[in-house]
Enzyme design. Sequence first.
Site, PDB file in Angstrom:
ATOM      1  N   GLU A   1      80.739  80.937 -68.127  1.00  0.00           N
ATOM      2  CA  GLU A   1      82.099  81.862 -67.940  1.00  0.00           C
ATOM      3  C   GLU A   1      82.705  81.390 -69.953  1.00  0.00           C
ATOM      4  O   GLU A   1      83.425  82.262 -70.242  1.00  0.00           O
ATOM      5  CB  GLU A   1      82.385  80.233 -67.021  1.00  0.00           C
ATOM      6  CG  GLU A   1      84.606  80.767 -67.262  1.00  0.00           C
ATOM      7  CD  GLU A   1      85.066  79.835 -65.901  1.00  0.00           C
ATOM      8  OE1 GLU A   1      85.883  79.752 -65.754  1.00  0.00           O
ATOM      9  OE2 GLU A   1      84.095  79.259 -65.750  1.00  0.00           O
TER      10      GLU A   1
ATOM     11  N   ARG B   1      90.567  69.493 -61.783  1.00  0.00           N
ATOM     12  CA  ARG B   1      89.685  70.767 -60.460  1.00  0.00           C
ATOM     13  C   ARG B   1      89.440  69.484 -59.649  1.00  0.00           C
ATOM     14  O   ARG B   1      89.566  68.717 -58.528  1.00  0.00           O
ATOM     15  CB  ARG B   1      88.902  71.262 -60.515  1.00  0.00           C
ATOM     16  CG  ARG B   1      88.210  71.826 -58.900  1.00  0.00           C
ATOM     17  CD  ARG B   1      88.271  72.670 -58.289  1.00  0.00           C
ATOM     18  NE  ARG B   1      88.886  73.879 -58.930  1.00  0.00           N
ATOM     19  CZ  ARG B   1      89.031  74.789 -57.941  1.00  0.00           C
ATOM     20  NH1 ARG B   1      89.101  74.535 -56.391  1.00  0.00           N
ATOM     21  NH2 ARG B   1      89.615  75.915 -57.923  1.00  0.00           N
TER      22      ARG B   1
ATOM     23  N   GLU C   1      81.274  77.882 -54.104  1.00  0.00           N
ATOM     24  CA  GLU C   1      81.539  76.527 -54.594  1.00  0.00           C
ATOM     25  C   GLU C   1      81.218  75.376 -53.248  1.00  0.00           C
ATOM     26  O   GLU C   1      80.909  74.101 -53.225  1.00  0.00           O
ATOM     27  CB  GLU C   1      81.867  76.162 -55.728  1.00  0.00           C
ATOM     28  CG  GLU C   1      81.469  76.823 -57.016  1.00  0.00           C
ATOM     29  CD  GLU C   1      82.841  76.834 -57.770  1.00  0.00           C
ATOM     30  OE1 GLU C   1      82.842  75.806 -59.677  1.00  0.00           O
ATOM     31  OE2 GLU C   1      84.024  77.321 -57.273  1.00  0.00           O
TER      32      GLU C   1
END
Length: 1275
Positions: free
Chosen positions: A757, A835, A1210
């Site tokens: 990423e 997160r 995920e």
Amino acid sequence: MGSLMTESEMDRVEESGAKEPILYVNGVRRVLPDGLAHLTLLEYLRDIGLTGTKLGCGEGGCGACTVMISYFDQNSKKCVHLAINACLAPLYSVEGMHVITVEGVGNRRYGLHPIQESLALSHGSQCGFCTPGFIMSMYALLRSSDKLPSKEDIEENLAGNLCRCTGYRPIVDAFRVFARTNDALYTNESSGLSSSEFVCPSTGQIPDAKLVVGNTEVGIETRLKSFHYPVLIHVAHVPELNQLIIKDEGLEIGAAVKLSELVKVLKVVLDQRSSFQTSSCRSILEQLKWFAGTQIRNVASVGGNICTASPISDLNPLWMAAGARFKISDCRGITRACPAENFFLGYRKVDLASNEILLSVFLPWNSKNEFVKEFKQAHRRDDDIAIVNAGMRVCLEEKDQKWVVSDASIVYGGVAPYSVSANETKKFLIGKHWNKEMLQGALKVLEKDIVLKEDAPGGMVEFRKSLILSFFFKFFLWVCHQMDGVASFDETVPASHLSAIKSFQHPSVIGSQDYEIVKHGSAVGAPEVHLSSRLQVTGEAEYTDDVPMPPNSLHAALILSKKPHARILEIDDVAAKSSPGFAGIFFAKDVPGTNKIGPIVADEELFASGIVTCVGQVIGVVVADTHENAKHAARKVHIQYEELPAVLSIEDAIESNSFHPNTEKCMREGDVEHCFLSGQCDKIVEGEVRVGGQEHFYLEPNSTLIWTTDGGNEVHMISSTQAPQKHQKYVANVLGLPMSKVVCKTKRIGGGFGGKETRSAFVAAAAAIPSYLLNRPVKITLDRDIDMIVTGQRHSFLGKYKVGFTKDGKILALDLEIFNNAGNSLDLSLAVLERAMFHSDNVYEIPNVRIKGKRISMEVQKSPEEIREINFQREGSVLHYGQQIEHCTLERLWNGLKASCDFLSARKEVEQFNLQNRWKKRGVAIVPTKFGISFTAKFMNQAGALVQVYTDGTVLVTHGGVEMGQGLHTKVAQVAASSFNIPLSSVFISETSTDKVPNASPTAASASSDLYGAAVLDACEQIKARMEPMASKHNFGSFAELAYACYMERIDLSAHGFYKTPDIGFDWATGKGVPFRYFTYGAAFAEVEIDTLMGDFHTRRADVILDLGFSLNPAIDVGQIEGAFVQGLGWVALEELKWGDAAHKWLPPGCLYTCGPGTYKIPSINDVPFKFSVSLLKNAGKWNIFSMNNVSFDRMLQMIRPSTHRSSGEPPFFLASAVFFAIKDAIIAARAEEGLTGWFPLDNPATPERIRMACIDDFTKPFVDDSHFRPKLSV
């Protein structure tokens, strides 16, 4: 397809005696020129354009480079077909052979082989990078088998091939159709073994030569350890070294005999000789089951394994224990014999003079009442190096109606610099009565006989010490069991102890997938295969490193820091500049733009200018004419440092207050302190939880090809990345160019999983410097070890918690402090921390993500399942950050899973098993999950797409997302096909390119199907709106007719679509908001079995269910779930990162030890749950079935909104924690045998070391005096 040559033709090739070295590749004769001794077969194949064979690791550990070699074997007089690792095979070692690559098996133009067809149709290829290796392993198995292989044969044969995407189940299913189904239809064939005379080898002398057969060790030494051998002599075909002779006294095995050939012969011997004579043979055969993969065993030799003298060799302890004798010859042909136990002199040192070679091994038959047994414990069950192994032999004789030890040999590997005999233990045993009293005495002697120092290389000292005792205990029980029923032998093994010696038998994987197909329009909802699957199974799918290099191209290699924190004093690059093929070297001073980089905060340097802050930080880049020359030049750069204090772990950071600036975040709900002090809580517990990091381990290493155009005015690149826009931005910044002059394209990538990423962008930026300054194309492809060292991994975490709850288990308050190891730069670490904070509640009313109610359940004497249910969130619950739960199907999923897996019965069966088995224990667990879908940074939740309709009715789609195996292109194409109501085959997606769709967010966060599906739909709807007046006036017979008519009327058939996720936003100042568009819910059940004496485990069963609402493609979604679950299984139980820190002082500070498949173990095919069931919740969507013809944009969009569609990437990953908690459940049963019923720590991952050391017993107590012992973990 495949080999076009008959055995007689192969025979003629062998006997042709041609002077020029030749090689046949896919039926084409090729002459090998001189000067290619340094090349591997893989490098040669890729150089001639056969790029289907991939470079995944360069050490024979992943199987991506698998090819088949065929040759006529003069001993057996048969044509032999073998799968081998092309990355390790020297090119000249296959001279005169026929090499078959995936391109030679089948292709799209002339037809796919049934193996390829089956894998494509079974959804067995996702990213596709590993696929050619699997095809070739299976192809070689079928070609080499006289009869169809069994299901077990197929799975064992694939153990040397790794896949990170699929979870292996669809691969097993695809190849299972080639298995035999009835063994009674097949008969065993005897081997053509015969005795022959010894012939003296050639006496030609090259003093500095290194003899190789399979090159499996030397290849790694030269590639990864920078060893240099001026001359390699391939001796695999020397007849005298390949003899296998069955004699009256034993078996003589030539030093060059391949391990796979030895396996065949040992099986024949077991059939032909008396059982008592072959105890040594059986032990070697059993040990070879777990020795590397098929490709390695096909080329690795007996003598090579011996002479390497590895301290963890699986076979050397057995040769020593079995009393084997090694025949050695000097260059004059004078031979001598050396007992195996005297052959190993020190670390990698053996009793061979410089003018001597090992000729053969003589393995004597065993006598009656002589027993030999093998032992091994590794991080992963198969295809892994040992942590500790052993070979043990005892000979019993009857004296005075007692069975006493007349001879013994106890040998261990992995506990010293070489395989070592426990001589004092041997002396103690001889003459002793074989009973429990002898066992206790022997264990005490053994404890002092084999000594491991606290700082021993390899670490895990307590674990290894315990294995030394555990192995001997198992051996004692095994011998007793073998003697059961013999007169005068009265040492019986209790039934509950038999579990300690029962051999592991891996059943064939059984998988089931349950979902409903609700099709909308021509394609959406259908279980279509991956659009690139046929390209991938034939090796025709192109990845970055496969792209042909333009003329005048260069290769780049990075110059890396070797210190964790130091000041650069001097850089000496003189030697590098004189290196062969050198073309340039560049450092911070040469960067034309800014040297500062970073995805959010520019806190990194592209090239370290004055101070390095981690091992593996990039200091500069070298370019040369070849990849190897570039690496060679980079290694010649010498850097002088002044070392500075280094922070190497989270604990170090906390102690020294070393935190990245402005990264402290806080969420509050209610009054935690008041709750703790108010007396509402019946119990308050505090503790810490440690979670190790995880390497992403995408099979395709980071790679970029970059070049300038228009005289250097523009820069173009092809990159393996999840974020082409970040590559564009980084390169533009370091070159000082506007982004409009930099283009990044990505066709597909061989896996990403978040690792590409942001961490791939600096690799492209480093290559951009020489390309731009020299105005020449530059390719950089990282070797696996370099990739793992420089890119970083998934974060390790330390959590400190204080939790209060009622006596019924209702959580009232949780004070949770989370730390993640961000490394030397911020990168995305803050987003990862956020997160973790959002999801710390999982599905419970109070944040409790890592504790999962487990300790609480032990405190209140309730099952974990009861505690979970008591604390479930429900429809309308308000989360700790203010978002209200909507469309919650958690309880429906949970109750459905409990019913389908019959949880109560499973629990009872496990409890019954545990009562009957002392040394094997089973455990079960059921775990829920809730995963928020959206980027937590609001601005990233946007997507663009370009749709173009051509006059023949075909559609070209370009969007900002990247295809990395998750089926994004396939799903997006299905949306376009259904929108236009045309066949899926009429839609094509070529590549992702920053000059087609600008400013795209990374393909990450499991949000891409939502974002890009909606953006493409928007573009399609625009075009349909323009076409509608024409369509309403005429009755066209096809979409192509309509498209052509629109073109003739000058109607624009191209549109740019855009989508932004609505109704989201979060304010960190208040700690409240709606960060997620919706949640994906799921649950998983797992049952495991552990070996309490060794720490080994296997997953007997896993049942997974998710609510994905209306699935755009249920087959692809199921594949994503299976792959994520198995990757998660690796995270919770197998994959451990180790670097030089306070916990691993035997490593250089800051150096990553686990930097390749040899030391870092991802799940293999044999780690898949034996029974693996995946279900999608049925009737979950809240939509009406409707025709896709003339449907409005709003109604189409419903399919990718939370009420109907949910993402699958995920969310299933965390569900593998069911395996972790099932392991803990089994450990609880083991500890109960010792009267331990309280809480105990079990850090993630639950490796064999952690499992074994948590199962406290008499074999661990001498080394740890604390029932809360915590093995060391790098965090």
